[in-house]
Scaffold this motif. Structure first.
Motif, short mmCIF file in Angstrom:
data_model
loop_
_atom_site.label_atom_id
_atom_site.label_comp_id
_atom_site.label_asym_id
_atom_site.label_seq_id
_atom_site.Cartn_x
_atom_site.Cartn_y
_atom_site.Cartn_z
N GLY A 25 0.81 -1.20 0.00
CA GLY A 25 0.00 0.00 0.00
C GLY A 25 0.85 1.25 0.00
N THR A 26 0.31 2.29 -0.57
CA THR A 26 0.97 3.59 -0.52
C THR A 26 0.56 4.32 0.76
N ASP A 27 1.33 5.33 1.10
CA ASP A 27 0.84 6.28 2.08
C ASP A 27 -0.24 7.13 1.42
N TRP A 28 -0.91 7.92 2.25
CA TRP A 28 -1.84 8.87 1.66
C TRP A 28 -1.07 9.81 0.74
N SER A 29 -1.66 10.12 -0.39
CA SER A 29 -1.05 11.09 -1.29
C SER A 29 -1.05 12.47 -0.65
N THR A 30 -0.25 13.35 -1.20
CA THR A 30 -0.36 14.76 -0.84
C THR A 30 -1.76 15.24 -1.17
N ALA A 31 -2.33 16.07 -0.34
CA ALA A 31 -3.68 16.55 -0.57
C ALA A 31 -3.73 17.47 -1.79
N ALA A 32 -4.79 17.30 -2.56
CA ALA A 32 -5.09 18.20 -3.67
C ALA A 32 -6.50 18.74 -3.44
N PHE A 33 -6.90 19.70 -4.27
CA PHE A 33 -8.24 20.25 -4.06
C PHE A 33 -8.87 20.65 -5.39
N PHE A 34 -10.17 20.81 -5.34
CA PHE A 34 -10.92 21.47 -6.40
C PHE A 34 -11.94 22.37 -5.72
N GLU A 35 -12.37 23.37 -6.45
CA GLU A 35 -13.31 24.32 -5.87
C GLU A 35 -14.43 24.57 -6.86
N THR A 36 -15.65 24.48 -6.38
CA THR A 36 -16.80 24.69 -7.24
C THR A 36 -17.07 26.17 -7.43
N GLY A 37 -17.71 26.48 -8.55
CA GLY A 37 -18.04 27.86 -8.86
C GLY A 37 -19.46 28.19 -8.48
N LEU A 38 -20.01 29.19 -9.15
CA LEU A 38 -21.39 29.58 -8.91
C LEU A 38 -22.34 28.48 -9.34
N ALA A 39 -23.52 28.48 -8.78
CA ALA A 39 -24.44 27.37 -9.02
C ALA A 39 -24.99 27.39 -10.44
N ASP A 40 -25.69 28.45 -10.82
CA ASP A 40 -26.27 28.54 -12.15
C ASP A 40 -26.63 29.99 -12.42
N ALA A 41 -27.30 30.23 -13.54
CA ALA A 41 -27.61 31.60 -13.92
C ALA A 41 -28.43 32.32 -12.86
N SER A 42 -29.28 31.58 -12.15
CA SER A 42 -30.14 32.20 -11.16
C SER A 42 -29.36 32.76 -9.98
N GLN A 43 -28.10 32.30 -9.80
CA GLN A 43 -27.32 32.77 -8.66
C GLN A 43 -26.54 34.04 -8.97
N TRP A 44 -26.50 34.44 -10.25
CA TRP A 44 -25.81 35.69 -10.58
C TRP A 44 -26.64 36.86 -10.08
N GLN A 45 -26.09 37.62 -9.16
CA GLN A 45 -26.77 38.81 -8.64
C GLN A 45 -26.33 40.07 -9.38
N ALA A 46 -25.18 40.02 -10.01
CA ALA A 46 -24.64 41.18 -10.70
C ALA A 46 -25.45 41.51 -11.95
N GLU A 47 -25.21 42.70 -12.49
CA GLU A 47 -25.85 43.12 -13.73
C GLU A 47 -24.78 43.37 -14.79
N TRP A 48 -25.19 43.17 -16.04
CA TRP A 48 -24.30 43.51 -17.14
C TRP A 48 -24.14 45.04 -17.19
N ILE A 49 -22.91 45.51 -17.24
CA ILE A 49 -22.67 46.95 -17.30
C ILE A 49 -21.71 47.29 -18.43
N THR A 50 -21.84 48.52 -18.91
CA THR A 50 -20.95 49.01 -19.96
C THR A 50 -20.80 50.51 -19.80
N ALA A 51 -19.97 51.10 -20.63
CA ALA A 51 -19.80 52.56 -20.61
C ALA A 51 -21.00 53.22 -21.28
N PRO A 52 -21.40 54.40 -20.82
CA PRO A 52 -22.53 55.09 -21.46
C PRO A 52 -22.19 55.46 -22.90
N GLN A 53 -23.22 55.49 -23.74
CA GLN A 53 -23.00 55.69 -25.17
C GLN A 53 -22.37 57.05 -25.47
N GLN A 54 -22.72 58.07 -24.70
CA GLN A 54 -22.13 59.38 -24.97
C GLN A 54 -20.63 59.40 -24.70
#
Length: 892
Positions: free
Chosen positions: A96-125
């Motif tokens: 048997g091996t020893d335990w491997s060195t720990a690695a990780f993964f991280e989840t992102g946002l759930a889905d479109a419904s979880q986005w609270q931000a708004e699309w923004i851009t510079a004003p046309q003028q």
């Protein structure tokens, strides 16, 4: 020594922001100093912290050999969480091996419904849509408390670059990448915990046009996907007391003009340093309130591909004056990326860099093959101290750079070439005794580096740079020897599926440049044979090379739709004899003033119809769709029969007498018995008529040398490899090429150029010869029944002209190596390495059972060797063995 190494989640090391709704898969490699090491069991633990005090899931000890793509299907994931994992393994002897060195993964946002931000851009003028000047956005916020973690989730319409408190966020470029923007838009996740500070913080964003609204395609079109550059961003701060703070893009942000007067992928970038704003300075003038726009969030997906990053840096090899008196930098390598440079001078002075691939026969700067792509970078100095600059939202394909405005004191050392491409792990290496062949391999590799920038482009310099499907499927296996392309092609194939027409047609390039199809465009913009077959060839190749059943399953419906599309096209249900096809593109047997080779396009279309049907049958069998498999087996047989009736004469001769016709019929198994023998002889005859040179184009060339080797004419394949006059691979090398050319004679013998309308000097399609170098010359191959190199095939094919060959391929299981050397005294030495938890099937050409030794002992007595027997073709010895490194010698 028995241990676990190289833990990966979805091919990536410690990824953050992965799609939480899809069960993650982890992989690992085993290292052992003993031969014949096979994993017998494993155990996985997943925890909320790296100390594993809080174990969320424990698989227990599971009896299994699986060590790649292990699904964590019992783990219940939550969005925006980090999960640590570690692995133990046991071999068949109970070690048997020893335990491997720990690695990780991280989840992102759930889905479109979880986005609270708004699309923004510079004003046309402030930023009219027709204005080329780029906007920048900013916001200020307070941080109060001890921070546990902070993440930015961000995407854009166009491209973006982030800064937080004056520091660039992340090392990704050309984000969010090029996808089927109407259907899919990636977001990225950044860990910015270390960039925040107590008190006031400043977050700034530059927005670029990129593929979204810049020039794209052949018709100098802009705004293909949309006309607004926009930002969608959320900064989530978690404090140690458990509270959270969210900074969201909305109309509280501010917008201003940036110092980038123009930035375009084809045209280059213009930057006026005098116009720089200190966006961290609240009191500085020029800022207006940002505006929100409506745009879908439902299309947003987590990052799939590996990011584009700065991969390496090159220094110029020469600063030269051309016969015309122009000052030109020679980078020594046709590269893709940009120049970083340092300059000093008075305010308002403008310097200019123009990029090109070659010099003309007189040594002058040449850029006529760029068509309308300017590839021009202008920088206006703010004056005073030395200023260092590099572009933001453009990339160039170049070896030579024309310099203007730098003055007499300019030095080559003031410039550095920055090579950018998708951050794919380098997995393949090839070396042999011939320096020209080694340069050819170098050129193939750099062709991939130059064209795998988020999508597999045909070329990286002129006004094209599109994800041509034909080029991608021709090169996919070579690419997968050289680099780990699985995440790269996963993302691109999902775009292919998204852009597939309702009837199953495949656009000529992916992502596509049009959203819908009209009757008058159906035959012009999609579904050429050999191009559309990327829908089947690419997912099957990735399955073979990486054992990725999930991608095969994801693309299976797309594969079926493509076969169904072909089935519906012809006037005969089992022939494809209608529609537009590129044919054997750039075949040398074409008619004058034509790009299309002489091979009958109906033959090519029907041949690929058969091949894609067969691959879809194989995919159905792998996925357990037995009824589908039977249907495609029957359909394949009918297409083959129709091919024989249409294109094979009663006497067993192919009716189309071209090199490519023979190659396709042989490669795709469309002729058998006497007809197959005649096709092999005819191919040899056609090559002889051409002075043992090829006349094949894009369709026939990738399969030419493999077909010759597979059909008993390896010496002729080697002869083609070593030709140095036109047309040949080494002709380009002798002309100083450092990448693969689009045309066999992009530069002619007299130094003149092929037509300016289509003459790329970085065009990887003909680099598909790399597969033959790895798979046949070095002999490293896969096994369809045990894909991903779970069973390694090594069958080197020595030939005249080479004294030694060495190749290595880093697989999902570990490094596979094959080398052969002609030793003094007529002895062949073959060395192979098979990684732990795999087995090997080695064929030693020319060996005899009684003469074969492994490290000085008879091969059948060597540790790790399971069986030694005569090869099936009678031309050597085959050896079945376990993992480890072996050295075989025998008279040759």
């Amino acid at each position: 020594m028995f241990q676990i190494t190289k833990l990966r989640c979805e091919y990536k090391e410690n990824p953050i922001g992965i799609d939480w709704s899809v069960t993650p898969r982890i992989s690992w490699q085993l290292l052992s100093d003993e031969r014949d090491c096979v994993q017998a069991a494993y155990r996985i633990q997943v925890a909320g912290g790296s100390s594993f005090e809080n174990v969320l899931w424990d698989s227990g000890k599971l009896n299994s050999e699986q060590s790649i793509h292990v699904e964590l299907n019992q783990l219940k994931l939550e969005a925006r969480n980090r999960y640590y994992y570690r692995v133990q393994a046991w071999d068949a002897k109970g070690n048997g091996t020893d335990w491997s060195t720990a690695a990780f993964f991280e989840t992102g946002l759930a889905d479109a419904s979880q986005w609270q931000a708004e699309w923004i851009t510079a004003p046309q003028q402030l930023m009219p849509q027709e204005d080329d000047r780029l906007p920048q956005l900013r916001t200020f916020f307070e941080v109060n408390g001890r921070i546990a973690s902070a993440r930015i989730y961000v995407t854009a319409l166009g491209l973006y670059e982030l800064e937080l408190n004056g520091e660039r966020v992340g090392d990704h470029y050309f984000t969010p990448g090029w996808t089927s923007y109407w259907n899919r838009l990636q977001y990225q996740t950044y860990d910015v915990t270390g960039l925040l500070k107590d008190g006031e913080n400043a977050l700034g964003v530059l927005l670029g046009s990129g593929w979204y609204k810049g020039y794209l395609g052949f018709r100098q079109q802009k705004n293909i996907y949309g006309s607004n550059r926009a930002l969608l961003l959320e900064l989530h701060i978690r404090y140690e007391d458990g509270s959270e703070q969210h900074i969201l893009s909305n109309d509280s942000w501010q917008a201003a003009e940036s110092a980038i007067l123009m930035s375009d992928i084809y045209m280059g970038e213009h930057y006026d340093a005098r116009l720089e704003l200190d966006w961290t300075n609240r009191s500085q003038d020029g800022w207006q309130q940002a505006v929100t726009i409506n745009h879908s969030k439902d299309i947003i997906i987590a990052q799939e591909n590996v990011p584009v990053t700065k991969i390496e840096r090159l220094k110029p090899i020469e600063l030269l004056a051309t016969p015309k008196g122009e000052l030109v930098l020679d980078m020594g390598q046709n590269m893709v990326g940009w120049l970083s440079f340092t300059v000093q001078g008075e305010a308002g002075r403008t310097v200019e860099l123009v990029h090109a691939e070659v010099l003309d026969s007189e040594g002058n700067f040449y850029r006529d093959n760029m068509r309308t792509a300017e590839q021009r970078v202008r920088y206006t100095l703010k004056g005073g101290e030395k200023e260092t600059y590099e572009p933001h939202f453009t990339f160039q394909g170049f070896r030579y750079v024309l310099l203007a405005g730098f003055g007499d004191n300019v030095q080559a050392d003031d410039f550095t070439g920055v090579v950018l491409h998708s951050e794919m792990e380098r997995t393949g290496d090839f070396e042999c005794s011939d320096p020209l062949v080694n340069q050819l391999h170098h050129n193939i590799l750099w062709g991939q580096k130059g064209n795998f920038l988020d999508v597999p482009t045909d070329c990286p310099q002129r006004d094209e740079r599109l994800g041509w499907t034909g080029d991608a499927q021709m090169f996919v296996r070579t690419a997968s020897y050289l680099m780990n392309t699985a995440p790269f092609f996963t993302k691109w194939l999902r775009d292919l599926k998204a852009d597939q027409t309702p009837e199953g047609g495949i656009p000529f390039f992916i992502p596509d440049l049009q959203r819908s199809y009209t009757e008058d465009s159906l035959e012009k913009n999609h579904s050429s044979a050999a191009w559309g077959d990327a829908a089947t060839i690419c997912p099957w190749t990735i399955y073979e090379m990486y054992g990725d059943t999930r991608l095969l399953a994801d693309q299976y419906d797309s594969m079926k739709k493509w076969v169904s599309y072909m089935h519906e096209q012809g006037s005969h249900p089992y022939l494809w004899n209608t529609g537009f096809h590129f044919g054997d593109w750039l075949g040398l047997d074409s008619k004058p003033d034509s790009y299309i080779g002489a091979t009958d396009r109906d033959l090519i279309a029907t041949a690929f119809y058969a091949y894609s049907t067969e691959l879809t049958r194989k995919a159905a069998e792998v996925l357990g769709y037995s009824e589908d498999a039977e249907y495609y087996r029957d359909l394949h047989g009918r297409v083959v029969n129709a091919f024989e009736s249409e294109f094979v004469t009663p006497s067993g001769r192919l009716a189309v007498s071209t090199q490519t016709a023979q190659v396709l019929a042989l490669k795709f198994g469309l002729v058998q018995g006497p007809a197959k023998e005649r096709a092999v002889l005819k191919l040899k005859e056609l090559l002889a008529e051409a002075g043992d040179h090829l006349t094949t184009g894009f369709v026939g060339t990738p399969y030419l040398n493999p077909v010759l080797t597979e059909n008993g004419h390896n010496e002729l394949a080697y002869k083609l490899l070593f030709q140095q006059d036109y047309p040949s691979w080494l002709y380009q090398v002798t002309k100083g090429a450092t990448t693969i050319w689009e045309h066999w004679d992009g530069i002619k013998e007299d130094g003149s150029f092929w037509s300016t309308d289509m003459n790329s000097f970085n065009h990887y399609a003909y680099g598909a010869i790399g597969e033959w170098l790895y798979r046949y010359v070095a002999g490293i191959g896969t096994d369809e029944a045990l894909p991903g190199f779970k069973r390694v095939h090594i069958k080197p094919q020595p030939g005249a002209g080479l004294d030694f060959v060495r190749a290595n391929v880093e697989t999902m299981y570990g490094g596979v190596a094959s080398s052969w050397t002609r030793k003094n005294g007529g002895v062949m030495e073959v060395q192979v390495t098979v990684p732990a938890n795999t087995t090997g099937f080695v064929v030693l050409p020319g060996a005899k059972l009684q003469d074969l030794q492994e490290n000085g002992v008879p091969a059948e007595q060597a540790v790790g060797i399971h069986q030694v027997s005569a090869a099936e073709d009678g031309a050597g010895v085959q050896v079945e063995l376990g993992s480890g490194s072996y050295s075989f010698t025998y008279p040759f």
